[in-house]
Design a protein around this motif. Structure first.
Motif, PDB file in Angstrom:
ATOM      1  N   VAL A   1      -0.958   1.979   5.951  1.00 51.10           N
ATOM      2  CA  VAL A   1      -1.746   2.832   5.233  1.00 51.10           C
ATOM      3  C   VAL A   1      -0.735   3.015   3.908  1.00 51.10           C
ATOM      4  N   THR A   2       0.321   2.725   3.360  1.00 47.46           N
ATOM      5  CA  THR A   2       1.240   2.664   2.442  1.00 47.46           C
ATOM      6  C   THR A   2       0.488   1.442   1.448  1.00 47.46           C
ATOM      7  N   ALA A   3      -0.303   0.447   2.121  1.00 48.33           N
ATOM      8  CA  ALA A   3      -0.324  -1.168   1.520  1.00 48.33           C
ATOM      9  C   ALA A   3      -2.130  -0.468   1.481  1.00 48.33           C
ATOM     10  N   VAL A   4      -2.442   0.106   1.576  1.00 47.61           N
ATOM     11  CA  VAL A   4      -3.807   0.812   1.327  1.00 47.61           C
ATOM     12  C   VAL A   4      -4.084   1.840   0.216  1.00 47.61           C
ATOM     13  N   HIS A   5      -3.298   2.412   0.074  1.00 49.97           N
ATOM     14  CA  HIS A   5      -2.928   3.591  -1.495  1.00 49.97           C
ATOM     15  C   HIS A   5      -1.908   3.020  -2.390  1.00 49.97           C
ATOM     16  N   THR A   6      -1.241   1.922  -2.072  1.00 45.08           N
ATOM     17  CA  THR A   6      -1.508   1.458  -3.339  1.00 45.08           C
ATOM     18  C   THR A   6      -2.103   0.107  -4.292  1.00 45.08           C
ATOM     19  N   ALA A   7      -2.802   0.170  -2.850  1.00 45.50           N
ATOM     20  CA  ALA A   7      -3.869  -0.958  -3.228  1.00 45.50           C
ATOM     21  C   ALA A   7      -5.344   0.443  -4.561  1.00 45.50           C
ATOM     22  N   ARG A   8      -5.324   0.894  -3.671  1.00 48.44           N
ATOM     23  CA  ARG A   8      -6.179   2.355  -4.082  1.00 48.44           C
ATOM     24  C   ARG A   8      -5.567   2.607  -5.710  1.00 48.44           C
ATOM     25  N   ALA A   9      -4.282   2.818  -6.025  1.00 49.51           N
ATOM     26  CA  ALA A   9      -3.694   3.236  -6.447  1.00 49.51           C
ATOM     27  C   ALA A   9      -3.965   2.528  -7.825  1.00 49.51           C
ATOM     28  N   ALA A  10      -3.721   0.680  -7.482  1.00 50.58           N
ATOM     29  CA  ALA A  10      -4.043  -0.736  -8.443  1.00 50.58           C
ATOM     30  C   ALA A  10      -4.908  -0.798  -8.919  1.00 50.58           C
TER      31      ALA A  10
ATOM     32  N   GLY B   1     -11.252  -7.353  -5.935  1.00 50.14           N
ATOM     33  CA  GLY B   1     -12.044  -6.042  -4.417  1.00 50.14           C
ATOM     34  C   GLY B   1     -10.950  -5.462  -4.073  1.00 50.14           C
ATOM     35  N   PHE B   2      -9.366  -5.233  -3.521  1.00 54.83           N
ATOM     36  CA  PHE B   2      -8.440  -4.447  -3.181  1.00 54.83           C
ATOM     37  C   PHE B   2      -8.901  -3.036  -2.916  1.00 54.83           C
ATOM     38  N   ALA B   3      -9.336  -2.461  -3.487  1.00 56.12           N
ATOM     39  CA  ALA B   3      -9.154  -1.304  -4.120  1.00 56.12           C
ATOM     40  C   ALA B   3     -10.308  -0.760  -3.226  1.00 56.12           C
ATOM     41  N   LYS B   4     -11.839  -1.461  -3.435  1.00 58.76           N
ATOM     42  CA  LYS B   4     -13.031  -1.240  -2.156  1.00 58.76           C
ATOM     43  C   LYS B   4     -12.857  -0.965  -1.104  1.00 58.76           C
ATOM     44  N   ALA B   5     -11.641  -2.373  -0.523  1.00 61.78           N
ATOM     45  CA  ALA B   5     -11.573  -3.213   0.520  1.00 61.78           C
ATOM     46  C   ALA B   5     -10.443  -2.306   1.203  1.00 61.78           C
ATOM     47  N   ALA B   6      -9.041  -1.074   0.590  1.00 59.11           N
ATOM     48  CA  ALA B   6      -8.622  -0.337   0.661  1.00 59.11           C
ATOM     49  C   ALA B   6      -9.237   0.500   1.001  1.00 59.11           C
ATOM     50  N   GLN B   7     -10.421   0.805   0.764  1.00 59.24           N
ATOM     51  CA  GLN B   7     -10.738   2.192   1.312  1.00 59.24           C
ATOM     52  C   GLN B   7     -11.618   2.448   2.857  1.00 59.24           C
TER      53      GLN B   7
ATOM     54  N   GLY C   1       4.012   4.525  29.273  1.00 58.09           N
ATOM     55  CA  GLY C   1       2.481   3.058  29.662  1.00 58.09           C
ATOM     56  C   GLY C   1       3.066   3.695  27.627  1.00 58.09           C
ATOM     57  N   VAL C   2       2.280   3.339  26.597  1.00 55.35           N
ATOM     58  CA  VAL C   2       2.054   3.496  25.321  1.00 55.35           C
ATOM     59  C   VAL C   2       1.565   5.032  25.237  1.00 55.35           C
ATOM     60  N   SER C   3       1.956   5.486  23.920  1.00 52.95           N
ATOM     61  CA  SER C   3       0.764   6.746  23.494  1.00 52.95           C
ATOM     62  C   SER C   3       0.123   6.480  22.428  1.00 52.95           C
ATOM     63  N   ALA C   4      -0.670   7.042  21.861  1.00 55.37           N
ATOM     64  CA  ALA C   4      -2.589   5.670  21.325  1.00 55.37           C
ATOM     65  C   ALA C   4      -2.113   7.058  20.048  1.00 55.37           C
ATOM     66  N   VAL C   5      -1.127   8.408  19.932  1.00 61.29           N
ATOM     67  CA  VAL C   5      -1.752   9.016  18.639  1.00 61.29           C
ATOM     68  C   VAL C   5      -0.799   8.719  17.281  1.00 61.29           C
ATOM     69  N   ARG C   6      -1.195   8.914  16.627  1.00 63.71           N
ATOM     70  CA  ARG C   6      -0.979   7.850  15.532  1.00 63.71           C
ATOM     71  C   ARG C   6      -0.690   9.389  14.605  1.00 63.71           C
ATOM     72  N   SER C   7      -0.114   9.594  13.483  1.00 61.27           N
ATOM     73  CA  SER C   7      -0.131   9.598  11.925  1.00 61.27           C
ATOM     74  C   SER C   7      -0.736   9.453  10.898  1.00 61.27           C
ATOM     75  N   VAL C   8      -1.484   9.635  10.115  1.00 66.44           N
ATOM     76  CA  VAL C   8      -1.965   8.615   8.613  1.00 66.44           C
ATOM     77  C   VAL C   8      -1.708   9.703   7.232  1.00 66.44           C
ATOM     78  N   ALA C   9      -1.929   9.190   6.962  1.00 64.91           N
ATOM     79  CA  ALA C   9      -1.015   9.937   5.448  1.00 64.91           C
ATOM     80  C   ALA C   9      -2.299  10.442   4.813  1.00 64.91           C
ATOM     81  N   LEU C  10      -2.716  11.079   4.112  1.00 64.99           N
ATOM     82  CA  LEU C  10      -4.172  11.031   3.338  1.00 64.99           C
ATOM     83  C   LEU C  10      -4.033  10.626   2.387  1.00 64.99           C
TER      84      LEU C  10
END
Length: 135
Positions: free
Chosen positions: A35-44, A56-62, A104-113
Motif C-alpha cells: 500500500v505504501t508503494a501504491v500511494h507513492t506511485a499515485r503521488a508520483a 503507467g505506474f500510477a494507473k497500475a498502482a490504482q 492457523g493464520v488470521s487473514a484480516v488486514r488493514s489497508v491505509a486509504l
C-alpha cells in the motif's frame, strides 16, 4: 505511516483512514508495504513534471489498490464488517470472555486509504509526495 492504522483502532477517524480486507495469502507487513508503494506511485503521478506517466505506474498502482479494496467484501462476508471501528467495538465487548487459543493464520488486514487522522487529513498525501520528490 502506512502501518499506523493497524495499531490505531481507538482513533475516532479510523474508518476514514483505513479499511479491513480479507487477504489470507499476504501478511500485514507485506500489505502495508504494498500500500505504501501504491500511494507513492499515485503521488508520483500528481507531482511529476511533466504530469505524464509514460511507464503507467500510477494507473497500475490504482489497479492494485482497487484489487486490494475489492477484498473488503470478503471481510464483510467473513467477519461482518470492513470497518476497523466495528472490529474494535467487538473486541472491547469481549471483556472477561475467555477465547480459546486459535491455531492457523488470521487473514484480516488493514489497508491505509490514503488519508490521515483529524484536521490534518492531507498529511499522508504530503508524506507520499515527499517520498517521491524529497522535502
Amino acid at each position: 505511516m502506512t502501518c499506523v492504522p493497524a495499531f490505531a483502532l481507538d482513533e475516532p477517524d479510523i474508518d476514514k483512514v483505513s479499511a479491513l480486507i480479507w487477504l489470507p495469502h499476504l501478511d500485514q507487513p507485506v500489505v502495508s508495504r504494498l500500500v505504501t508503494a501504491v500511494h507513492t506511485a499515485r503521488a508520483a503521478d500528481t507531482t511529476a513534471i511533466p504530469t505524464t506517466d509514460p511507464v503507467g505506474f500510477a494507473k497500475a498502482a490504482q489497479a492494485v489498490l482497487d484489487m486490494l479494496l475489492a477484498q473488503r467484501a470478503a471481510a464483510i462476508a467473513r467477519i461482518g464488517t470492513d470497518r476497523p471501528s466495528v472490529l474494535r467495538a467487538a473486541g472491547l465487548s469481549l471483556n472477561g470472555i475467555s477465547i480459546p487459543k486459535r491455531t492457523g493464520v488470521s487473514a484480516v488486514r488493514s489497508v491505509a486509504l490514503g488519508g490521515w487522522f483529524g484536521p490534518d487529513n492531507g498529511l499522508y498525501q504530503s508524506a507520499a509526495a515527499e517520498w517521491v520528490c524529497g522535502p
